[in-house]
Motif scaffolding. Structure first.
Motif, PDB file in Angstrom:
ATOM      1  N   GLY A   1      17.732 161.294  -6.579  1.00 40.78           N
ATOM      2  CA  GLY A   1      17.639 161.319  -7.859  1.00 40.78           C
ATOM      3  C   GLY A   1      18.653 161.427  -8.788  1.00 40.78           C
ATOM      4  N   GLY A   2      19.800 161.304  -8.006  1.00 35.70           N
ATOM      5  CA  GLY A   2      21.130 161.236  -9.028  1.00 35.70           C
ATOM      6  C   GLY A   2      21.155 159.861  -9.581  1.00 35.70           C
ATOM      7  N   GLY A   3      22.116 159.676 -10.634  1.00 33.32           N
ATOM      8  CA  GLY A   3      22.354 158.394 -11.052  1.00 33.32           C
ATOM      9  C   GLY A   3      21.361 157.965 -12.037  1.00 33.32           C
ATOM     10  N   ALA A   4      21.610 157.036 -12.997  1.00 38.01           N
ATOM     11  CA  ALA A   4      20.843 156.404 -14.325  1.00 38.01           C
ATOM     12  C   ALA A   4      19.523 156.130 -13.938  1.00 38.01           C
ATOM     13  CB  ALA A   4      21.808 155.590 -15.175  1.00 38.01           C
ATOM     14  N   PRO A   5      19.442 155.407 -12.934  1.00 36.66           N
ATOM     15  CA  PRO A   5      18.043 154.725 -12.682  1.00 36.66           C
ATOM     16  C   PRO A   5      16.910 156.152 -12.406  1.00 36.66           C
ATOM     17  CG  PRO A   5      19.557 153.675 -11.423  1.00 36.66           C
ATOM     18  CD  PRO A   5      20.277 154.555 -12.101  1.00 36.66           C
ATOM     19  N   ALA A   6      17.530 157.075 -11.663  1.00 35.84           N
ATOM     20  CA  ALA A   6      16.479 158.329 -11.470  1.00 35.84           C
ATOM     21  C   ALA A   6      16.395 158.928 -12.768  1.00 35.84           C
ATOM     22  CB  ALA A   6      17.105 158.989 -10.269  1.00 35.84           C
ATOM     23  N   ARG A   7      17.442 159.196 -13.284  1.00 36.25           N
ATOM     24  CA  ARG A   7      17.080 159.895 -14.661  1.00 36.25           C
ATOM     25  C   ARG A   7      16.077 159.455 -15.692  1.00 36.25           C
ATOM     26  NH1 ARG A   7      22.718 160.890 -13.786  1.00 36.25           N
ATOM     27  NH2 ARG A   7      23.420 159.343 -15.281  1.00 36.25           N
ATOM     28  N   LEU A   8      16.456 157.725 -15.639  1.00 32.13           N
ATOM     29  CA  LEU A   8      15.417 157.209 -16.580  1.00 32.13           C
ATOM     30  C   LEU A   8      13.937 157.047 -16.020  1.00 32.13           C
ATOM     31  CD1 LEU A   8      14.672 155.423 -19.123  1.00 32.13           C
ATOM     32  CD2 LEU A   8      15.792 153.440 -17.586  1.00 32.13           C
ATOM     33  N   ALA A   9      13.845 157.025 -14.715  1.00 34.46           N
ATOM     34  CA  ALA A   9      12.643 157.083 -14.175  1.00 34.46           C
ATOM     35  C   ALA A   9      11.965 158.344 -14.482  1.00 34.46           C
ATOM     36  CB  ALA A   9      12.583 156.823 -12.717  1.00 34.46           C
ATOM     37  N   GLU A  10      12.760 159.584 -14.147  1.00 36.06           N
ATOM     38  CA  GLU A  10      12.080 160.935 -14.543  1.00 36.06           C
ATOM     39  C   GLU A  10      11.657 161.073 -15.907  1.00 36.06           C
ATOM     40  OE1 GLU A  10      13.463 165.518 -13.595  1.00 36.06           O
ATOM     41  OE2 GLU A  10      14.817 163.935 -13.162  1.00 36.06           O
ATOM     42  N   ARG A  11      12.440 160.484 -16.915  1.00 38.17           N
ATOM     43  CA  ARG A  11      11.923 160.535 -18.341  1.00 38.17           C
ATOM     44  C   ARG A  11      10.812 159.799 -18.527  1.00 38.17           C
ATOM     45  NH1 ARG A  11      16.544 158.203 -21.157  1.00 38.17           N
ATOM     46  NH2 ARG A  11      15.329 158.593 -23.291  1.00 38.17           N
ATOM     47  N   PHE A  12      10.624 158.693 -17.821  1.00 32.95           N
ATOM     48  CA  PHE A  12       9.479 157.854 -18.007  1.00 32.95           C
ATOM     49  C   PHE A  12       8.201 158.550 -17.512  1.00 32.95           C
ATOM     50  CE2 PHE A  12       6.881 154.740 -15.308  1.00 32.95           C
ATOM     51  CZ  PHE A  12       6.130 154.357 -16.124  1.00 32.95           C
ATOM     52  N   GLN A  13       8.343 159.378 -16.284  1.00 28.41           N
ATOM     53  CA  GLN A  13       7.266 159.782 -15.914  1.00 28.41           C
ATOM     54  C   GLN A  13       6.832 161.267 -16.587  1.00 28.41           C
ATOM     55  OE1 GLN A  13       8.870 160.600 -11.686  1.00 28.41           O
ATOM     56  NE2 GLN A  13       6.952 159.718 -11.011  1.00 28.41           N
ATOM     57  N   GLY A  14       7.754 161.679 -17.417  1.00 25.15           N
ATOM     58  CA  GLY A  14       7.353 162.733 -18.438  1.00 25.15           C
ATOM     59  C   GLY A  14       6.508 162.188 -19.385  1.00 25.15           C
ATOM     60  N   LEU A  15       7.030 161.015 -19.968  1.00 24.82           N
ATOM     61  CA  LEU A  15       6.102 160.292 -20.990  1.00 24.82           C
ATOM     62  C   LEU A  15       4.879 160.028 -20.713  1.00 24.82           C
ATOM     63  CD1 LEU A  15       8.710 158.088 -22.749  1.00 24.82           C
ATOM     64  CD2 LEU A  15       7.564 159.942 -23.902  1.00 24.82           C
TER      65      LEU A  15
END
Length: 290
Positions: free
Chosen positions: A177-191
């Motif tokens: 879950g580290g790194g930019a892709p994981a952070r973006l994917a996490e924000r996407f899942q929140g949306l």
């Protein structure tokens, strides 16, 4: 072992095809049940729609995951989100248990107790005390007492409250879950949790996140193993199953709630994703089959 863990097969429970379904509210078993006969080694694999919590009472070993390796020891836990590729090499005789929840059971629990979505990240940590809920779950799962399903779900919720408290008390290694892709994917899942009934196109989510649709899909593939379009459809169908199972809404109303203007098209999409029509799904659920 290859740290990128490519081509990991998808399973329901380990060793059982993903398409075999999940016939119970949840599953819990001792680690020795599947690990012992396999010489305490579990090859890399994924569970597309199952969330797991591992408790290591005594023993330990190594967890292999997308981010590398994490050591396991006495009194440790692993929070394993659905879709995360993982494998284990346990020390022979390791004692512990693994709790497995289908997303239809886990997600309502997570939404209530974890609005920040911390449970959606792979976490390895040490515990100050054993989770009493795991033993209670094993006892309840093995019985057939009245209100068994409700009791299992309630105990599972307590087990994940325990997990969040362990994270607060002694933050472990966020193994993946580290790194930019994981952070973006996490924000996407929140949306996605908030807008799955109104936004059906990848472009709508990409625009809200200030990235391009291809960039968003690449991040989702890297972090979650699936493109954004597949995750959108899966989230819609998860909500559809909930509405069909737990409300009196008709099929057309379910379709409209999820943003489908044509109930017939919704029914075809649902059948292609689940293998049964919406009406058959509801009938099987309410009759107790499956």
């Amino acid at each position: 072992m290859n740290r990128t863990l490519p081509f990991a097969p998808d399973f329901s429970l380990y060793g059982e095809p993903a398409a075999s379904g999940f016939p119970d509210t949840l599953h819990i078993e001792r680690l020795s049940v599947r690990s012992g006969p396999r010489r305490w080694r579990i090859s890399p694999h994924r569970h597309p729609s199952l969330h797991q919590l591992f408790w290591i009472e005594r023993g330990g070993g190594t967890l292999f995951h997308e981010g590398g390796e994490s050591a396991l020891s006495d009194a440790s836990f692993v929070n394993m989100p659905a879709g995360t590729t993982h494998g284990f090499r346990f020390a022979p005789g390791t004692q512990g248990s693994v709790l497995t929840l289908p997303d239809t059971v886990f997600e309502p629990i997570r939404a209530r107790i974890d609005p920040d979505r911390r449970l959606m990240r792979l976490q390895v940590g040490a515990a100050r005390a054993a989770p009493a809920e795991m033993e209670a779950l094993i006892a309840e799962h093995g019985g057939r007492r009245a209100n068994r399903g409700e009791a299992l779900a309630a105990l599972a919720a307590l087990a994940f409250v325990w997990t969040l408290r362990q994270m607060d008390a002694a933050p472990g290694t966020a193994a993946a879950g580290g790194g930019a892709p994981a952070r973006l994917a996490e924000r996407f899942q929140g949306l996605l949790d908030r807008h799955h009934g109104e936004w059906h196109a990848v472009g709508a989510y990409a625009a809200a996140l200030s990235v391009t649709p291809p960039h968003l899909s690449r991040a989702c593939r890297e972090a979650l193993g699936k493109p954004a379009s597949s995750l959108i459809r899966e989230r819609q169908m998860l909500e559809a199953r909930r509405l069909l199972a737990y409300t009196q809404a008709g099929v057309a109303e379910v379709a409209y709630r999820l943003g489908f203007s044509d109930p017939g098209y919704f029914s075809r999409v649902f059948a292609s994703q689940t293998g049964v029509s919406p009406r058959d799904f509801r009938r099987r659920f309410t009759s107790g089959a499956g």
